[in-house]
Design a protein around this motif. Sequence first.
Motif, PDB file in Angstrom:
ATOM      1  N   THR A 126      37.009  39.662  40.764  1.00 20.17           N
ATOM      2  CA  THR A 126      36.460  38.484  41.435  1.00 20.17           C
ATOM      3  C   THR A 126      36.344  38.759  42.931  1.00 20.17           C
ATOM      4  O   THR A 126      36.922  39.718  43.458  1.00 20.17           O
ATOM      5  N   GLY A 148      31.842  33.757  42.775  1.00 24.59           N
ATOM      6  CA  GLY A 148      31.505  32.752  41.783  1.00 24.59           C
ATOM      7  C   GLY A 148      31.430  33.265  40.358  1.00 24.59           C
ATOM      8  O   GLY A 148      31.060  32.530  39.449  1.00 24.59           O
ATOM      9  N   ARG A 149      31.785  34.523  40.136  1.00 32.22           N
ATOM     10  CA  ARG A 149      31.687  35.114  38.807  1.00 32.22           C
ATOM     11  C   ARG A 149      32.911  35.991  38.549  1.00 32.22           C
ATOM     12  O   ARG A 149      33.468  36.572  39.472  1.00 32.22           O
ATOM     13  N   ASN A 151      33.815  39.293  36.546  1.00 24.59           N
ATOM     14  CA  ASN A 151      33.402  40.437  35.742  1.00 24.59           C
ATOM     15  C   ASN A 151      34.632  41.108  35.142  1.00 24.59           C
ATOM     16  O   ASN A 151      35.749  40.928  35.615  1.00 24.59           O
TER      17      ASN A 151
END
Length: 298
Positions: A126, A148-149, A151
């Motif tokens: 993040t 915002g994501r 992985n």
Amino acid sequence: MANLWWGFLAFASFVFLLVIVLLATAMRSAFAAGESSQISPRGGWYLVLGGGVVLPLIAVVGLVGSGLWIGGVIARDEPASGLTVEVSGKRWWWEVIYYDGAGKEIARTANEVVLPVGRTARILLTSDNVIHSFWAPNLQGKTDLIPGRVNESHITPAKVGVYRGLCAEFCGVQHAFMAFIVEVREENEFAAWLADQARPRTIPDDPHLRRGLEVFLAYDCGTCHTIRGTPAQGKMGPDLTHLAMRESLAAGTIPNTKGHLAGWIGDPQAVKPGVLMPPTALEPDDQEALLAYLASLD
């Protein structure tokens, strides 16, 4: 990944050889026949359409399709992992958090990832600022950290050792000094390390060390840094609960020694311009007490 690479190499080599053969054929025909040998307009149109549109389109679709297919296979074949590590890209350092099987935080550290050999670790990636890229070349491929994501990457270390990693995506003025290490240990050594990292601090009995903690709190260091077990509970900077166990400071920029630590506290901008940590001017006695206390955080 290796199969994909070899496939791309074979296809690219074939295209290269085909182009060379066509070029040599065309040159030979031109020299042999002279200017009287010209292709018809219709033949030229077919050549451009077939060689310039249809064949490249087939090639691109085939290569992209094979890449997507292999990517799907890799995602499906990721082994189950009982170890979850969250790595967050900061400005410009790495926050590392270990979770148990129930998703509860075990320990928090910075810039150094410790993993057990032969066991798969699930790495959650993040960022709370810009795009970074987590890359330990000898262990796994690059995976981006996108604001915002979340992985996900997986690492299964095969050998005990220390592996250098770095941010592989330009992220600002100190991008080149945003490194980390991955230390791979035997399972029992890793378990002991993680249990020790989960251990909070206590208020020291030694008056000199206690004075160091008081200096740490008086100069508002606890506003940005956490030392678990003390009133310092800041979240902006690295967790310092076990600072003395780390090999380096400032994401691999300088060694973790008394002199470098003193210089870093006194003027971080001189070491790493652009970092969010402000300079702290200390009286000599306060500085000695603070450095002694930080050196005790093992």
